[in-house]
Design a protein around this motif. Structure first.
Motif, PDB file in Angstrom:
ATOM      1  N   GLY A 129      -6.078 -15.947  36.773  1.00  0.00           N
ATOM      2  CA  GLY A 129      -5.127 -14.856  36.914  1.00  0.00           C
ATOM      3  C   GLY A 129      -3.786 -15.344  37.423  1.00  0.00           C
ATOM      4  O   GLY A 129      -2.745 -15.019  36.861  1.00  0.00           O
ATOM      5  N   VAL A 130      -3.811 -16.185  38.478  1.00  0.00           N
ATOM      6  CA  VAL A 130      -2.567 -16.673  39.066  1.00  0.00           C
ATOM      7  C   VAL A 130      -1.843 -17.608  38.103  1.00  0.00           C
ATOM      8  O   VAL A 130      -0.628 -17.494  37.899  1.00  0.00           O
ATOM      9  CB  VAL A 130      -2.851 -17.370  40.414  1.00  0.00           C
ATOM     10  CG1 VAL A 130      -1.635 -18.135  40.881  1.00  0.00           C
ATOM     11  CG2 VAL A 130      -3.258 -16.365  41.454  1.00  0.00           C
ATOM     12  N   VAL A 131      -2.612 -18.533  37.457  1.00  0.00           N
ATOM     13  CA  VAL A 131      -1.966 -19.480  36.531  1.00  0.00           C
ATOM     14  C   VAL A 131      -1.302 -18.733  35.386  1.00  0.00           C
ATOM     15  O   VAL A 131      -0.117 -18.949  35.071  1.00  0.00           O
ATOM     16  CB  VAL A 131      -3.006 -20.498  35.998  1.00  0.00           C
ATOM     17  CG1 VAL A 131      -2.427 -21.304  34.863  1.00  0.00           C
ATOM     18  CG2 VAL A 131      -3.462 -21.408  37.109  1.00  0.00           C
ATOM     19  N   SER A 132      -2.051 -17.788  34.765  1.00  0.00           N
ATOM     20  CA  SER A 132      -1.478 -17.088  33.614  1.00  0.00           C
ATOM     21  C   SER A 132      -0.355 -16.158  34.048  1.00  0.00           C
ATOM     22  O   SER A 132       0.657 -16.050  33.351  1.00  0.00           O
ATOM     23  CB  SER A 132      -2.559 -16.308  32.879  1.00  0.00           C
ATOM     24  OG  SER A 132      -3.102 -15.334  33.727  1.00  0.00           O
TER      25      SER A 132
ATOM     26  N   ILE B  34     -11.165 -14.285  30.891  1.00  0.00           N
ATOM     27  CA  ILE B  34     -10.378 -14.012  29.682  1.00  0.00           C
ATOM     28  C   ILE B  34      -9.657 -12.675  29.811  1.00  0.00           C
ATOM     29  O   ILE B  34      -8.484 -12.544  29.477  1.00  0.00           O
ATOM     30  CB  ILE B  34     -11.300 -14.014  28.439  1.00  0.00           C
ATOM     31  CG1 ILE B  34     -11.784 -15.433  28.147  1.00  0.00           C
ATOM     32  CG2 ILE B  34     -10.570 -13.458  27.233  1.00  0.00           C
ATOM     33  CD1 ILE B  34     -12.882 -15.490  27.122  1.00  0.00           C
ATOM     34  N   PHE B  35     -10.367 -11.662  30.362  1.00  0.00           N
ATOM     35  CA  PHE B  35      -9.769 -10.330  30.458  1.00  0.00           C
ATOM     36  C   PHE B  35      -8.581 -10.323  31.415  1.00  0.00           C
ATOM     37  O   PHE B  35      -7.607  -9.607  31.184  1.00  0.00           O
ATOM     38  CB  PHE B  35     -10.825  -9.307  30.894  1.00  0.00           C
ATOM     39  CG  PHE B  35     -11.603  -8.728  29.751  1.00  0.00           C
ATOM     40  CD1 PHE B  35     -12.072  -9.526  28.737  1.00  0.00           C
ATOM     41  CD2 PHE B  35     -11.849  -7.367  29.683  1.00  0.00           C
ATOM     42  CE1 PHE B  35     -12.769  -9.000  27.673  1.00  0.00           C
ATOM     43  CE2 PHE B  35     -12.548  -6.830  28.622  1.00  0.00           C
ATOM     44  CZ  PHE B  35     -13.014  -7.649  27.621  1.00  0.00           C
ATOM     45  N   VAL B  36      -8.673 -11.108  32.508  1.00  0.00           N
ATOM     46  CA  VAL B  36      -7.545 -11.173  33.435  1.00  0.00           C
ATOM     47  C   VAL B  36      -6.336 -11.789  32.742  1.00  0.00           C
ATOM     48  O   VAL B  36      -5.209 -11.291  32.853  1.00  0.00           O
ATOM     49  CB  VAL B  36      -7.934 -11.979  34.690  1.00  0.00           C
ATOM     50  CG1 VAL B  36      -6.720 -12.290  35.523  1.00  0.00           C
ATOM     51  CG2 VAL B  36      -8.912 -11.202  35.523  1.00  0.00           C
ATOM     52  N   VAL B  37      -6.572 -12.884  31.975  1.00  0.00           N
ATOM     53  CA  VAL B  37      -5.468 -13.535  31.269  1.00  0.00           C
ATOM     54  C   VAL B  37      -4.868 -12.580  30.240  1.00  0.00           C
ATOM     55  O   VAL B  37      -3.643 -12.483  30.098  1.00  0.00           O
ATOM     56  CB  VAL B  37      -5.954 -14.846  30.606  1.00  0.00           C
ATOM     57  CG1 VAL B  37      -4.861 -15.451  29.763  1.00  0.00           C
ATOM     58  CG2 VAL B  37      -6.390 -15.835  31.661  1.00  0.00           C
ATOM     59  N   VAL B  38      -5.730 -11.828  29.539  1.00  0.00           N
ATOM     60  CA  VAL B  38      -5.239 -10.857  28.551  1.00  0.00           C
ATOM     61  C   VAL B  38      -4.390  -9.783  29.232  1.00  0.00           C
ATOM     62  O   VAL B  38      -3.324  -9.404  28.734  1.00  0.00           O
ATOM     63  CB  VAL B  38      -6.417 -10.223  27.782  1.00  0.00           C
ATOM     64  CG1 VAL B  38      -5.957  -9.023  26.981  1.00  0.00           C
ATOM     65  CG2 VAL B  38      -7.049 -11.242  26.860  1.00  0.00           C
ATOM     66  N   HIS B  68      -2.425  -7.719  35.518  1.00  0.00           N
ATOM     67  CA  HIS B  68      -1.225  -6.876  35.490  1.00  0.00           C
ATOM     68  C   HIS B  68      -0.598  -6.778  36.873  1.00  0.00           C
ATOM     69  O   HIS B  68       0.619  -6.907  37.029  1.00  0.00           O
ATOM     70  CB  HIS B  68      -1.625  -5.492  34.973  1.00  0.00           C
ATOM     71  CG  HIS B  68      -0.708  -4.402  35.374  1.00  0.00           C
ATOM     72  ND1 HIS B  68       0.432  -4.113  34.669  1.00  0.00           N
ATOM     73  CD2 HIS B  68      -0.738  -3.537  36.411  1.00  0.00           C
ATOM     74  CE1 HIS B  68       1.055  -3.120  35.259  1.00  0.00           C
ATOM     75  NE2 HIS B  68       0.373  -2.757  36.316  1.00  0.00           N
ATOM     76  N   SER B  69      -1.434  -6.553  37.920  1.00  0.00           N
ATOM     77  CA  SER B  69      -0.891  -6.397  39.272  1.00  0.00           C
ATOM     78  C   SER B  69      -0.302  -7.712  39.782  1.00  0.00           C
ATOM     79  O   SER B  69       0.713  -7.708  40.479  1.00  0.00           O
ATOM     80  CB  SER B  69      -1.979  -5.926  40.234  1.00  0.00           C
ATOM     81  OG  SER B  69      -2.503  -4.711  39.813  1.00  0.00           O
TER      82      SER B  69
END
Lengths: 146, 116
Positions: A129-132, B34-38, B68-69
């Motif tokens: 999450g942080v990297v992307s 994957i869902f977090v990156v999406v 998103h957050s």
């Protein structure tokens, strides 16, 4: 007789892996979690008299507390086995993975057990999450101006 | 009406995850990552903001809203301090979720023992 018995046993385990039933169950349970979260948000914004955008934070914290408590009491694992992605994809899955890994490694002590294993499963979510988010955030800042 | 929209949206995201889980070799850990990156990717073009405006609070529940957050906390800080705001503000919006998950996981693991 044995063949019938065998077929019966095979069917019993086969029906668990039915993809369409899994899909419907995860849709219904996931949708239920979504509807409950809207109910909680409305409740908090009504009771505490705050805008619904702030109430979503309280709602997420409530969902996390509930799923942590139910995992610690031992029956959330069965719900996750039943509902699969219906409870893994919402924020409940994030809390469940942290709670279950810290419970599982409790016997190895506070530092090497709870402390270093709490993010065993949830860590990948935070890392990617942080990297992307930093990559895409930089792209958006440079090309679209924030 | 937000109840129905949230039911359908969260249900569809969960069903999509289930579809990937059943038909590929990916584990739940892969799928949530994957869902977090999406979720972060959809925010380059403000798509997830439109979904939240339309669906309401339910759109904050799937793990996609975590990405998103993250990106929104980072971008809110860039308006004050330029590009370094991405480093400063990344966890601004998600800290409530992460901190409460850490605190309650720790507290409950002190009280309860593993069942099996």
């Amino acid at each position: 007789m044995d063949r019938i018995k065998y077929k019966h046993i095979v069917d019993k385990y086969k029906s668990d892996e039915n993809k369409i039933i899994n899909l419907v169950i995860s849709f219904l349970i996931g949708g239920l979690v979504g509807a409950i979260s809207v109910g909680l948000t409305d409740l908090y914004s009504y009771i505490l008299d705050i805008p619904s955008k702030d109430a979503t934070t309280f709602m997420i914290v409530t969902l996390i507390i509930i799923s942590c408590l139910f995992t610690a009491l031992g029956f959330f694992d069965k719900w996750v086995t039943f509902a699969k992605c219906g409870l893994i994809i919402p924020i409940t899955g994030f809390a469940h993975s942290m709670m279950s890994s810290s419970l599982e490694f409790k016997k190895e002590g506070f530092i090497y057990g709870i402390g270093s294993n709490m993010f065993k499963l949830a860590g990948s979510v935070i890392v990617y999450g942080v990297v992307s988010a930093s990559l895409f955030g930089t792209i958006r800042y440079v090309f679209f101006g924030g | 009406m937000t109840y129905l929209y949230s039911f359908i949206f969260v249900g569809l995201v969960s069903a999509l995850g289930q579809l990937i889980l059943d038909n590929t070799k990916l584990t739940p850990g892969h799928i949530t990552s994957i869902f977090v990156v999406v979720g972060a990717f959809l925010d380059i073009f403000n798509i997830y903001d439109h979904i939240i405006n339309f669906v309401g609070a339910g759109a904050m529940v799937p793990i996609t809203s975590f990405g998103h957050s993250l990106i929104h906390g980072a971008l809110a800080k860039t308006s004050e301090m330029g590009l370094s705001g991405i480093l400063m503000g990344m966890f601004d919006l998600t800290s409530a979720g992460i901190i409460s998950a850490i605190i309650f996981s720790f507290a409950f693991s002190l009280i309860f023992n593993s069942k099996d």
